[in-house]
Design a protein around this motif. Structure first.
Motif, mmCIF file in Angstrom:
data_model
loop_
_atom_site.group_PDB
_atom_site.id
_atom_site.type_symbol
_atom_site.label_atom_id
_atom_site.label_comp_id
_atom_site.label_asym_id
_atom_site.label_seq_id
_atom_site.Cartn_x
_atom_site.Cartn_y
_atom_site.Cartn_z
ATOM 1 N N ARG A 1 1.120 -1.206 0.071
ATOM 2 C CA ARG A 1 -0.129 -0.326 0.012
ATOM 3 C C ARG A 1 0.705 1.667 -0.228
ATOM 4 N NH1 ARG A 1 -4.004 -0.600 4.344
ATOM 5 N NH2 ARG A 1 -2.095 -0.931 5.890
ATOM 6 N N ARG A 2 0.885 1.892 -1.458
ATOM 7 C CA ARG A 2 1.404 3.555 -1.107
ATOM 8 C C ARG A 2 0.576 4.549 -0.246
ATOM 9 N NH1 ARG A 2 5.988 2.688 -2.925
ATOM 10 N NH2 ARG A 2 6.389 0.895 -4.268
ATOM 11 N N PHE A 3 1.305 5.188 0.664
ATOM 12 C CA PHE A 3 0.537 6.968 1.277
ATOM 13 C C PHE A 3 0.896 8.035 0.728
ATOM 14 C CE2 PHE A 3 0.410 2.855 3.879
ATOM 15 C CZ PHE A 3 -1.126 2.463 4.584
ATOM 16 N N SER A 4 0.918 8.662 1.117
ATOM 17 C CA SER A 4 0.807 10.326 0.629
ATOM 18 C C SER A 4 1.052 10.988 2.213
ATOM 19 C CB SER A 4 0.392 11.087 -0.164
ATOM 20 O OG SER A 4 -1.114 11.105 0.190
ATOM 21 N N ARG A 5 1.943 12.172 2.290
ATOM 22 C CA ARG A 5 1.936 12.292 3.961
ATOM 23 C C ARG A 5 1.491 13.841 3.742
ATOM 24 N NH1 ARG A 5 4.547 11.053 8.892
ATOM 25 N NH2 ARG A 5 3.277 12.354 10.724
ATOM 26 N N SER A 6 0.682 14.865 4.320
ATOM 27 C CA SER A 6 0.887 16.420 4.010
ATOM 28 C C SER A 6 0.468 16.258 6.139
ATOM 29 C CB SER A 6 -0.286 17.061 3.606
ATOM 30 O OG SER A 6 -0.014 17.935 3.926
ATOM 31 N N GLY A 7 1.390 17.274 7.083
ATOM 32 C CA GLY A 7 1.569 17.120 7.602
ATOM 33 C C GLY A 7 1.050 15.667 9.012
ATOM 34 N N PRO A 8 -0.236 15.756 9.847
ATOM 35 C CA PRO A 8 -0.415 14.625 10.451
ATOM 36 C C PRO A 8 -1.311 13.994 9.493
ATOM 37 C CG PRO A 8 -2.145 16.391 10.957
ATOM 38 C CD PRO A 8 -0.933 17.121 9.988
ATOM 39 N N ILE A 9 -2.087 14.393 8.154
ATOM 40 C CA ILE A 9 -2.603 13.703 7.156
ATOM 41 C C ILE A 9 -2.105 12.578 6.042
ATOM 42 C CG2 ILE A 9 -4.482 13.584 5.476
ATOM 43 C CD1 ILE A 9 -4.813 14.896 8.367
ATOM 44 N N LEU A 10 -2.152 11.151 6.063
ATOM 45 C CA LEU A 10 -2.425 10.257 5.768
ATOM 46 C C LEU A 10 -2.443 9.697 5.255
ATOM 47 C CD1 LEU A 10 0.560 7.923 5.068
ATOM 48 C CD2 LEU A 10 -0.532 6.224 7.476
ATOM 49 N N ARG A 11 -2.687 9.504 2.963
ATOM 50 C CA ARG A 11 -3.713 9.789 2.545
ATOM 51 C C ARG A 11 -3.713 8.191 1.867
ATOM 52 N NH1 ARG A 11 -4.057 14.944 2.171
ATOM 53 N NH2 ARG A 11 -5.976 15.497 2.747
ATOM 54 N N LEU A 12 -4.259 6.844 1.417
ATOM 55 C CA LEU A 12 -3.886 5.638 0.731
ATOM 56 C C LEU A 12 -3.637 6.147 -0.605
ATOM 57 C CD1 LEU A 12 -3.252 2.877 0.493
ATOM 58 C CD2 LEU A 12 -6.178 2.886 1.035
ATOM 59 N N GLU A 13 -3.024 5.681 -1.006
ATOM 60 C CA GLU A 13 -3.266 6.790 -2.849
ATOM 61 C C GLU A 13 -3.345 5.214 -3.560
ATOM 62 O OE1 GLU A 13 -3.341 9.297 -4.110
ATOM 63 O OE2 GLU A 13 -2.782 10.824 -1.833
ATOM 64 N N GLN A 14 -2.145 4.370 -3.326
ATOM 65 C CA GLN A 14 -2.453 3.204 -4.494
ATOM 66 C C GLN A 14 -2.267 1.259 -3.335
ATOM 67 O OE1 GLN A 14 0.687 3.884 -7.085
ATOM 68 N NE2 GLN A 14 0.367 2.010 -8.316
ATOM 69 N N VAL A 15 -2.699 0.594 -4.328
ATOM 70 C CA VAL A 15 -2.267 -0.291 -3.951
ATOM 71 C C VAL A 15 -1.650 -1.622 -5.060
ATOM 72 C CG1 VAL A 15 -3.247 -2.947 -2.644
ATOM 73 C CG2 VAL A 15 -3.958 -0.861 -2.190
ATOM 74 N N GLU A 16 -0.887 -1.938 -4.529
ATOM 75 C CA GLU A 16 0.189 -2.667 -5.710
ATOM 76 C C GLU A 16 0.254 -4.037 -5.615
ATOM 77 O OE1 GLU A 16 3.795 -1.178 -6.204
ATOM 78 O OE2 GLU A 16 3.018 0.901 -6.734
ATOM 79 N N ARG A 17 -0.037 -4.669 -6.256
ATOM 80 C CA ARG A 17 0.523 -6.069 -6.156
ATOM 81 C C ARG A 17 1.444 -7.079 -6.502
ATOM 82 N NH1 ARG A 17 -4.271 -4.671 -4.811
ATOM 83 N NH2 ARG A 17 -5.612 -6.356 -3.294
ATOM 84 N N PRO A 18 2.575 -7.581 -6.877
ATOM 85 C CA PRO A 18 3.044 -8.636 -7.507
ATOM 86 C C PRO A 18 2.723 -8.700 -8.740
ATOM 87 C CG PRO A 18 2.924 -10.402 -5.669
ATOM 88 C CD PRO A 18 1.490 -9.116 -5.325
ATOM 89 N N GLU A 19 1.964 -8.576 -9.493
ATOM 90 C CA GLU A 19 1.603 -8.393 -11.035
ATOM 91 C C GLU A 19 2.428 -7.643 -11.788
ATOM 92 O OE1 GLU A 19 -2.247 -8.386 -9.251
ATOM 93 O OE2 GLU A 19 -0.480 -9.644 -8.781
ATOM 94 N N ASP A 20 2.161 -5.883 -10.604
ATOM 95 C CA ASP A 20 1.898 -4.604 -10.932
ATOM 96 C C ASP A 20 3.808 -4.170 -11.368
ATOM 97 O OD1 ASP A 20 -0.351 -4.128 -11.312
ATOM 98 O OD2 ASP A 20 -0.146 -3.730 -8.661
ATOM 99 N N TRP A 21 4.492 -4.975 -10.660
ATOM 100 C CA TRP A 21 5.905 -4.706 -10.406
ATOM 101 C C TRP A 21 6.640 -5.799 -11.216
ATOM 102 C CZ3 TRP A 21 5.160 -7.233 -5.168
ATOM 103 C CH2 TRP A 21 4.749 -5.944 -4.268
ATOM 104 N N GLN A 22 5.864 -6.190 -12.305
ATOM 105 C CA GLN A 22 6.865 -7.262 -13.223
ATOM 106 C C GLN A 22 6.950 -6.773 -14.131
ATOM 107 O OE1 GLN A 22 7.478 -10.396 -12.669
ATOM 108 N NE2 GLN A 22 6.196 -10.165 -10.831
#
Length: 182
Positions: A161-182
């Motif tokens: 799971r990839r997140f962005s962060r601005s101060g105390p706010i954490l946002r889920l931006e993307q979920v990657e799976r192994p097939e995404d890394w090939q």
């Protein structure tokens, strides 16, 4: 970018645990692998982007040798249900992490409380292990020197799971799976 898996596997000491590898097993593996000067020197380094080679980890774990150009990093992420370990083999890395367990699903934005931020400097030979859902970012802050590290995860990464962060706010931006890394 890759190096022959057979060449990498042949250069690795094989000492797989008899059962599922624990965090300590993974940490032992990455420490031993990071001390293999010939393997570390074999990683081709790119001046602009990270490079990596997949390694044979203990007990069916997923392992990687990663080169970090100056000024690069991962961004905030976790490794889902995998435990892991990593050691800096050359240069220095910095790890920023959160001392809080995030919900596994069902959210897009969280406001973090005070005192959840942790920072570690990891010079060559230094590393750490971590549990499931460990949220962190890893950085090479050097302006002019590559860093190299060894990482291992068990079970092999089901997702990141990839997140962005601005101060105390954490946002889920993307979920990657192994097939995404090939």
């Amino acid at each position: 970018m890759s190096v022959s898996p057979a060449a990498v596997a042949a250069s690795q000491p094989v000492a797989a645990p008899a059962s599922t590898p624990a965090q300590a097993d993974l940490l032992d593996f990455v420490r031993r692998t990071a001390a293999d000067a010939e393997l570390i020197a074999s990683l081709p380094l790119d001046p602009e982007g990270r490079t990596w080679v997949r390694l044979e980890g203990p007990g069916g774990s997923e392992a990687w040798l990663i080169g970090w150009p100056p000024g690069t990093g991962t961004g905030w992420h976790d490794h889902a249900d995998s435990v892991g370990a990593f050691v800096t083999a050359a240069g220095e890395l910095k790890e920023n992490s959160l001392a809080v367990r995030l919900p596994s699903d069902g959210w897009k934005t969280l406001e973090l409380t005070d005192d959840v931020d942790r920072e570690r400097r990891l010079p060559a030979g230094t590393g750490r292990s971590f549990g499931r859902h460990h949220v962190h970012e890893v950085l090479n802050e050097s302006p002019d020197r590559h860093a190299i590290s060894v990482h291992a995860y068990y079970p092999p990464l089901p997702q990141i799971r990839r997140f962005s962060r601005s101060g105390p706010i954490l946002r889920l931006e993307q979920v990657e799976r192994p097939e995404d890394w090939q």
